[in-house]
Motif scaffolding. Structure first.
Motif, PDB file in Angstrom:
ATOM      1  N   GLU A  99       0.814  -1.214   0.000  1.00 32.76           N
ATOM      2  CA  GLU A  99       0.000   0.000   0.000  1.00 32.76           C
ATOM      3  C   GLU A  99       0.852   1.270   0.000  1.00 32.76           C
ATOM      4  N   ARG A 100       1.756   1.298  -0.923  1.00 37.14           N
ATOM      5  CA  ARG A 100       2.641   2.452  -1.062  1.00 37.14           C
ATOM      6  C   ARG A 100       1.959   3.520  -1.900  1.00 37.14           C
ATOM      7  N   GLY A 101       2.092   4.741  -1.485  1.00 40.91           N
ATOM      8  CA  GLY A 101       1.491   5.857  -2.215  1.00 40.91           C
ATOM      9  C   GLY A 101       2.204   6.121  -3.520  1.00 40.91           C
ATOM     10  N   THR A 102       1.428   6.535  -4.495  1.00 39.32           N
ATOM     11  CA  THR A 102       1.985   6.938  -5.783  1.00 39.32           C
ATOM     12  C   THR A 102       1.099   8.039  -6.341  1.00 39.32           C
TER      13      THR A 102
ATOM     14  N   GLN B 128      -3.554  11.253  -5.730  1.00 41.89           N
ATOM     15  CA  GLN B 128      -2.746  10.393  -4.880  1.00 41.89           C
ATOM     16  C   GLN B 128      -3.406   9.020  -4.831  1.00 41.89           C
ATOM     17  N   LYS B 129      -2.690   7.976  -5.217  1.00 47.32           N
ATOM     18  CA  LYS B 129      -3.204   6.610  -5.254  1.00 47.32           C
ATOM     19  C   LYS B 129      -2.306   5.726  -4.401  1.00 47.32           C
ATOM     20  N   ARG B 130      -2.794   4.505  -4.104  1.00 46.84           N
ATOM     21  CA  ARG B 130      -1.982   3.532  -3.373  1.00 46.84           C
ATOM     22  C   ARG B 130      -1.940   2.237  -4.166  1.00 46.84           C
ATOM     23  N   THR B 131      -0.744   1.736  -4.355  1.00 49.06           N
ATOM     24  CA  THR B 131      -0.598   0.443  -5.021  1.00 49.06           C
ATOM     25  C   THR B 131      -0.632  -0.645  -3.954  1.00 49.06           C
TER      26      THR B 131
END
Length: 151
Positions: free
Chosen positions: A61-64, A70-73
């Motif tokens: 759940e790393r931000g990108t 702003q999204k989280r993978t």
């Protein structure tokens, strides 16, 4: 939780304040057990135990940032040199894998630039190789092990 087509493992659960938590070996903490988290933890276990991807090279759940959003993978795996290697999108088992799901991981990868992509709902799993020059995404039938793609 629903039985998945991924190998079962000895997961650790605990209950607190009316919620169930599962131990995330990557984040090294208990996280709320949701249907998506159930799938994510099984994918992590599979990648680590069966394909040799080191837990130390995983990020959950790393931000990108994509455009201004702003999204989280869900899960990223890196090479030993720190470059993105594999981007994984997990869905709950009851959520079908659709073209929109595939587009989601492909869009995230425009920022991440991983050469391998995977989408799983715990029952179905799809993988792709991304050509670094053309950005062409090619389906692959089996995700290679860490030793096969981390050269």
């Amino acid at each position: 939780m629903e039985q998945l087509s991924l190998p079962a493992y000895s997961h650790k659960l605990k209950d607190s304040e009316g919620k169930t938590f599962i131990l995330d070996q990557v984040r090294r903490k208990y996280v709320v057990l949701t249907p998506e988290e159930w799938v994510r933890q099984h994918v992590i276990h599979f990648l680590h135990q069966y394909l040799g991807y080191p837990l130390s090279l995983m990020s959950v759940e790393r931000g990108t940032k994509y455009n201004a959003l702003q999204k989280r993978t869900d899960l990223r795996i890196y090479t030993t040199a720190g470059a993105p290697l594999l981007l994984v999108e997990c869905k709950a088992a009851h959520v079908p894998i659709t073209d929109a799901t595939v587009r989601q991981v492909a869009v995230y990868n425009q920022t991440v630039a991983a050469p391998y992509l995977m989408v799983s709902n715990g029952l179905q799993h799809y993988c792709w190789h991304v050509n670094p020059q053309s950005k062409q995404i090619t389906p692959i039938s089996v995700l290679p092990s860490f030793s096969e793609i981390s050269l």
